[in-house]
Design a protein around this motif. Structure first.
Motif, PDB file in Angstrom:
ATOM      1  N   THR A 107       7.352 -22.618   5.328  1.00  0.00           N
ATOM      2  CA  THR A 107       6.645 -23.530   7.141  1.00  0.00           C
ATOM      3  C   THR A 107       7.568 -24.624   7.531  1.00  0.00           C
ATOM      4  O   THR A 107       6.941 -25.188   8.201  1.00  0.00           O
ATOM      5  CB  THR A 107       5.018 -23.642   6.860  1.00  0.00           C
ATOM      6  N   SER A 309      -2.192 -30.731  14.939  1.00  0.00           N
ATOM      7  CA  SER A 309      -2.245 -29.345  15.896  1.00  0.00           C
ATOM      8  C   SER A 309      -3.429 -28.722  16.140  1.00  0.00           C
ATOM      9  O   SER A 309      -4.604 -29.097  14.930  1.00  0.00           O
ATOM     10  CB  SER A 309      -0.983 -28.217  15.867  1.00  0.00           C
ATOM     11  N   PRO A 345       3.587 -24.905  20.394  1.00  0.00           N
ATOM     12  CA  PRO A 345       5.220 -23.595  18.918  1.00  0.00           C
ATOM     13  C   PRO A 345       5.695 -22.556  19.269  1.00  0.00           C
ATOM     14  O   PRO A 345       6.884 -22.531  18.900  1.00  0.00           O
ATOM     15  CB  PRO A 345       4.161 -24.605  17.584  1.00  0.00           C
ATOM     16  N   HIS A 350       9.221 -23.239  17.228  1.00  0.00           N
ATOM     17  CA  HIS A 350       8.758 -21.517  16.694  1.00  0.00           C
ATOM     18  C   HIS A 350       9.003 -20.593  18.119  1.00  0.00           C
ATOM     19  O   HIS A 350       8.640 -19.267  18.185  1.00  0.00           O
ATOM     20  CB  HIS A 350       7.766 -21.505  15.705  1.00  0.00           C
ATOM     21  N   ARG A 358       5.771 -15.026  12.823  1.00  0.00           N
ATOM     22  CA  ARG A 358       5.047 -16.677  13.232  1.00  0.00           C
ATOM     23  C   ARG A 358       3.212 -16.502  12.837  1.00  0.00           C
ATOM     24  O   ARG A 358       3.317 -17.538  12.554  1.00  0.00           O
ATOM     25  CB  ARG A 358       5.297 -16.778  14.750  1.00  0.00           C
ATOM     26  N   ILE A 363       0.811 -19.856  12.601  1.00  0.00           N
ATOM     27  CA  ILE A 363       1.166 -20.529  14.529  1.00  0.00           C
ATOM     28  C   ILE A 363       0.723 -19.237  15.449  1.00  0.00           C
ATOM     29  O   ILE A 363       1.572 -19.240  15.772  1.00  0.00           O
ATOM     30  CB  ILE A 363       2.171 -20.929  14.277  1.00  0.00           C
ATOM     31  N   ARG A 369       0.656 -28.521  18.973  1.00  0.00           N
ATOM     32  CA  ARG A 369       0.896 -29.028  18.238  1.00  0.00           C
ATOM     33  C   ARG A 369       0.484 -30.450  18.888  1.00  0.00           C
ATOM     34  O   ARG A 369       1.393 -30.826  20.776  1.00  0.00           O
ATOM     35  CB  ARG A 369       2.017 -29.439  17.690  1.00  0.00           C
TER      36      ARG A 369
END
Length: 392
Positions: A107, A309, A345, A350, A358, A363, A369
C-alpha cells in the motif's frame, strides 16, 4: 587594488562585505554556486574539514536543514535531497545492488511502488506484501533480502504498522527497516526510536507546510549517510539553497501546525462517520478503526496525523458536484499545506495503477483523500457538510 574599469567593477564591487556580520538572527541564504579559496593549502583544508567549495557537494543551507532533521528524527546524520522521491530513490539505491531483495508494503505511495518496480530491470528483486500480516512478512525473506520498506501512515488507506515487530523481524534476518515518515512527521512518531534504521521524508509536505518547496531528506547512521551522500552527489539530487532555506523556516512551526492539523482531522473524521452516504472513513485516530490501539500506543501527543480518506458512492458526476459546492476547501495534487485540500487517489496518486489491482488494495473509485489544514474545524466541517448535500 588598482582602479577597475566599469565593465570589471560591476562584477566585483559589492560582492563582499568587510565589516563584522556574524550571528544573524535567522540563517542567511547562501545563493552561490561556489566558494572562493585563497590557495591550494586553503582548498585542501576545506576538503579535510568538509568545508564549502561547490554547490552540488555542500551548501550551508542544506547542512543547516540536515542538522535540523537529524535532531528531529533522532538519527546520527542526514542529507537533504531535491524531493521526497529523490530521498527515497537515493536511500534505496544506496542499500541495494544487483540480486538484492527488498520487501515492500503493497500500500505504498504509488510512485514509490513504480520506483521499486523499475529497479527490477537492474536485477533488484522486490516482493510486495501485506505489512500488517507478520507471517507474510516473515515468509517473504530470502538470503538476499537487504531491507523492508514501509510508511508510518499509508497513502491513501491511512493505516499504520507495528514498528517494533517489523523492526525485530528485519533485524533477525539481517535486513534494515526503511520508513517513510512523511505523513506523520517526527512530531507524531520517531521511527528510529522504534527500531527503524533509515527514515526518509518528503519535506515538501507537512514538514515545510507552506506548499512552496520541493525537498526531501534521509536520516540514518553516519556510515549510511556518508555512502548515500556520495551517491547523491553523483546523481545530482541535492536540494537548492532557496528550497532548503524555506523548508528550514517552515519546520520551525511544524509542531504547532501538525498538532492542529491532527486535531482538525480527528474532528472531521468523527463528523464523516455520522453521514449516511459515507461508506467508510479511514483514520487511525477513530476509536472504530481496527488499528486505533496500535496507533495510540506508538504515536505521540495524542495526534494521528492530518491525512484521512473516506469513501463515497462510485458516481463521478456526483463527486464533481461535491467538489463544485466546496467554498474554500479545494482540489490539489499535493498535501501537507496549511490549507485543507482534497484529491481522488484513483485520479492522482494511483492513477497509473491498474483498476483491478487498485481495488484489491481497497482504493475505490469513490475514495476522497483529505489533507487537513489549520483552519477553524467548524468552518471545515460546515464546508464539507454543505458539499455532501449533493448526495441527498
Amino acid at each position: 587594488m588598482t582602479e577597475l574599469n566599469r565593465e570589471t567593477g560591476i562584477l566585483y564591487k559589492g560582492s563582499r562585505i568587510d565589516t563584522i556580520a556574524k550571528d544573524p538572527e535567522t540563517m542567511p541564504l547562501y545563493m552561490t554556486t561556489a566558494f572562493n579559496v585563497d590557495d591550494l593549502e586553503d582548498l585542501q583544508e576545506r576538503y579535510k574539514v568538509k568545508g564549502y567549495t561547490y554547490i552540488r557537494t555542500r551548501n550551508p543551507n542544506r547542512k543547516a536543514l540536515a542538522d535540523l532533521m537529524t535532531y528531529l528524527e533522532g538519527g546520527e546524520d542526514s542529507i537533504v535531497c531535491s524531493s521526497g522521491m529523490a530521498a527515497i530513490s537515493t536511500a534505496i539505491l544506496t542499500i541495494t545492488k544487483t540480486q538484492a531483495h527488498v520487501i515492500a508494503d503493497s500500500t505504498l505511495y504509488g510512485e514509490s511502488i513504480e520506483l521499486l518496480e523499475k529497479l527490477k530491470k537492474f536485477g533488484v528483486n522486490v516482493t510486495f506484501i501485506d505489512i500488517n500480516n507478520l507471517d507474510e512478512v516473515k515468509a517473504a525473506f530470502k538470503d538476499e533480502t537487504v531491507a523492508i520498506y514501509s510508511e508510518t501512515i499509508s497513502n491513501p488507506m491511512i493505516n499504520t504498522i507495528d514498528f517494533r515487530a517489523i523492526a525485530n523481524i528485519a533485524h533477525e534476518n539481517g535486513a534494515k527497516l526503511i520508513i517513510d515518515n512523511t505523513f506523520a512527521t517526527s512530531h507524531i512518531i520517531s521511527p528510529i526510536q522504534l527500531g527503524a534504521d533509515i527514515v526518509v521524508n518528503s519535506l515538501t509536505k507537512f514538514a515545510n507546510g507552506h506548499s512552496d518547496v520541493c525537498v526531501g531528506s534521509i536520516t540514518s547512521t553516519i556510515d549510511f549517510i556518508k555512502e548515500a551522500n556520495y551517491l547523491q552527489q553523483l546523481l545530482g539530487s541535492t536540494a537548492d539553497p532557496m528550497s532548503a532555506w524555506l523548508c528550514e523556516r517552515g519546520i520551525r512551526t511544524m509542531e504547532l501546525r501538525v498538532q492542529k492539523q491532527s486535531d482538525n482531522a480527528l474532528a472531521i473524521a468523527k463528523f464523516l462517520e455520522t453521514i449516511p452516504v459515507v461508506k467508510t472513513v479511514h483514520y487511525v485516530g477513530l476509536d472504530s478503526h481496527p488499528q486505533h490501539e496500535l496507533a495510540a500506543g506508538q504515536f505521540k501527543h495524542h495526534a494521528f496525523g492530518g491525512m484521512l480518506s473516506f469513501e463515497l458512492p462510485d458516481d463521478e458526476e456526483k463527486m464533481n458536484e461535491f467538489m463544485h459546492r466546496l467554498s474554500f476547501v479545494h482540489y490539489a495534487m499535493t498535501l501537507g499545506g496549511f490549507r485543507t485540500t482534497i484529491s481522488v487517489p484513483a485520479f492522482s496518486s494511483h492513477y497509473d495503477m491498474p483498476r483491478e489491482k487498485r481495488l484489491l488494495l481497497g482504493i475505490t473509485d469513490g475514495m476522497i483523500r483529505i489533507s487537513v489544514g489549520i483552519e477553524n474545524s467548524t468552518d471545515l466541517i460546515n464546508d464539507l457538510k454543505n458539499a455532501l448535500e449533493v448526495y441527498n
